[in-house]
Write an enzyme that holds these catalytic residues in place. Structure first.
Site, PDB file in Angstrom:
ATOM      1  N   ASP A 282     101.518  70.482 -15.454  1.00  0.00           N
ATOM      2  CA  ASP A 282     100.308  71.205 -15.067  1.00  0.00           C
ATOM      3  C   ASP A 282     100.299  72.609 -15.671  1.00  0.00           C
ATOM      4  O   ASP A 282     101.350  73.227 -15.867  1.00  0.00           O
ATOM      5  CB  ASP A 282     100.256  71.301 -13.539  1.00  0.00           C
ATOM      6  CG  ASP A 282      98.875  71.678 -13.024  1.00  0.00           C
ATOM      7  OD1 ASP A 282      97.901  71.560 -13.790  1.00  0.00           O
ATOM      8  OD2 ASP A 282      98.773  72.099 -11.862  1.00  0.00           O
TER       9      ASP A 282
ATOM     10  N   HIS B 255      96.823  71.917 -24.253  1.00  0.00           N
ATOM     11  CA  HIS B 255      97.450  70.595 -24.178  1.00  0.00           C
ATOM     12  C   HIS B 255      98.400  70.373 -25.358  1.00  0.00           C
ATOM     13  O   HIS B 255      99.470  69.768 -25.200  1.00  0.00           O
ATOM     14  CB  HIS B 255      96.384  69.506 -24.150  1.00  0.00           C
ATOM     15  CG  HIS B 255      95.525  69.534 -22.922  1.00  0.00           C
ATOM     16  ND1 HIS B 255      96.055  69.509 -21.638  1.00  0.00           N
ATOM     17  CD2 HIS B 255      94.176  69.592 -22.770  1.00  0.00           C
ATOM     18  CE1 HIS B 255      95.072  69.544 -20.758  1.00  0.00           C
ATOM     19  NE2 HIS B 255      93.930  69.604 -21.419  1.00  0.00           N
TER      20      HIS B 255
ATOM     21  N   LEU C 223     117.770  57.339 -22.392  1.00  0.00           N
ATOM     22  CA  LEU C 223     116.739  57.856 -21.490  1.00  0.00           C
ATOM     23  C   LEU C 223     115.494  56.982 -21.512  1.00  0.00           C
ATOM     24  O   LEU C 223     115.007  56.601 -22.589  1.00  0.00           O
ATOM     25  CB  LEU C 223     116.364  59.282 -21.901  1.00  0.00           C
ATOM     26  CG  LEU C 223     115.152  59.918 -21.195  1.00  0.00           C
ATOM     27  CD1 LEU C 223     115.520  60.275 -19.760  1.00  0.00           C
ATOM     28  CD2 LEU C 223     114.659  61.140 -21.954  1.00  0.00           C
TER      29      LEU C 223
END
Length: 264
Positions: free
Chosen positions: A35, A52, A146
């Site tokens: 965020d 972004h 991962l």
């Protein structure tokens, strides 16, 4: 930049902040609500799309670091079911960034043994997004490092409703019995969620100053630790990741129980 302390079980950032984390107590699953991209851009009088884009650069750093320190699962809230309400040009820009990120980073992710996984209904995304996601999932499926879990067109309430509907469908088809329904437990219900086979997040990180879940992992967060920061996601650093991990390591996780000798 990194160095190990006291043998091999501590790691710290040496620059301006001395942060030590216990390498023997790394969270298995970290979830992040990415965020603050829009706020970051607004503070600089830039278009939200550039915020972004800056957020994607942060994601690259955090993925590398989580992989390096042994985090097994990293779930990032990339696009929610509610984000379709944003201006069309912003949504279009986000979709293009997703494609660009995976095209540019797929080889490196593969070289670093990262597995791409998604949660949410990706088949409502534009076709180029679906194509690159399917390619990324296929190309990394045999990796063992991962798991980068991309939450795309994801909503926690929808996920739970979807699970209930799928249980009812299986019941109608005779795939599960009355006894199965009577004995339905957390584990069995979780098998109907997007996150089937993935442990619940140990810690959920939310930058930008907001302190809410925003419809993210509502079932899975039951015993997650929460870590909030006023830093906008594009400014979120490896230092900040380590602060969150250190705070997590210093918390007493009892899962509703008590420590030995402690009064209720």
């Amino acid at each position: 930049m990194w160095k190990f302390l006291n043998g091999s079980n501590k790691k710290n950032v040496d620059n301006s902040v001395n942060i030590e984390i216990d390498m023997n107590n790394i969270p298995v699953h970290i979830a992040v609500i990415m965020d603050g991209n829009g706020r970051w851009a607004k503070q600089r009088s830039l278009p939200r799309t550039l915020g972004h884009k800056a957020g994607v650069e942060t994601l690259k750093k955090i993925v590398r670091e989580c992989s390096d320190i042994g985090v097994k699962y990293l779930t990032v809230y990339a696009f929610s079911t509610e984000n379709w309400k944003r201006p069309k040009d912003e949504v279009s820009g986000l979709m293009k960034l997703l494609v660009e990120y995976l095209r540019n980073e797929l080889n490196e992710l593969n070289e670093n043994n990262v597995i791409i996984h998604t949660i949410g209904n990706i088949y409502k995304l534009p076709e180029p997004c679906i194509d690159i996601l399917n390619k990324s999932i296929e190309d990394t499926k045999d990796n063992t490092g991962l798991v980068l879990n991309l939450a795309l067109n994801y909503g926690g309430r929808y996920e739970i409703l979807r699970a209930v509907k799928n249980i009812l469908d299986d019941y109608k088809k005779g795939l599960i019995s009355d006894e199965d329904i009577e004995n339905l437990n957390d584990s069995r219900f979780s098998d109907y969620l997007y996150t089937k086979g993935i442990p619940d997040p140990d810690v959920i990180i939310r930058p930008s100053g907001e302190q809410r879940l925003s419809n993210f992992l509502l079932w899975q967060c039951a015993y997650s630790e929460f870590w909030y920061s006023n830093i906008n996601w594009p400014d979120f650093s490896i230092n900040d990741l380590h602060k969150a991990i250190r705070d997590y390591q210093n918390r007493d996780r009892r899962f509703g129980g008590v420590n030995n000798g402690e009064d209720k």
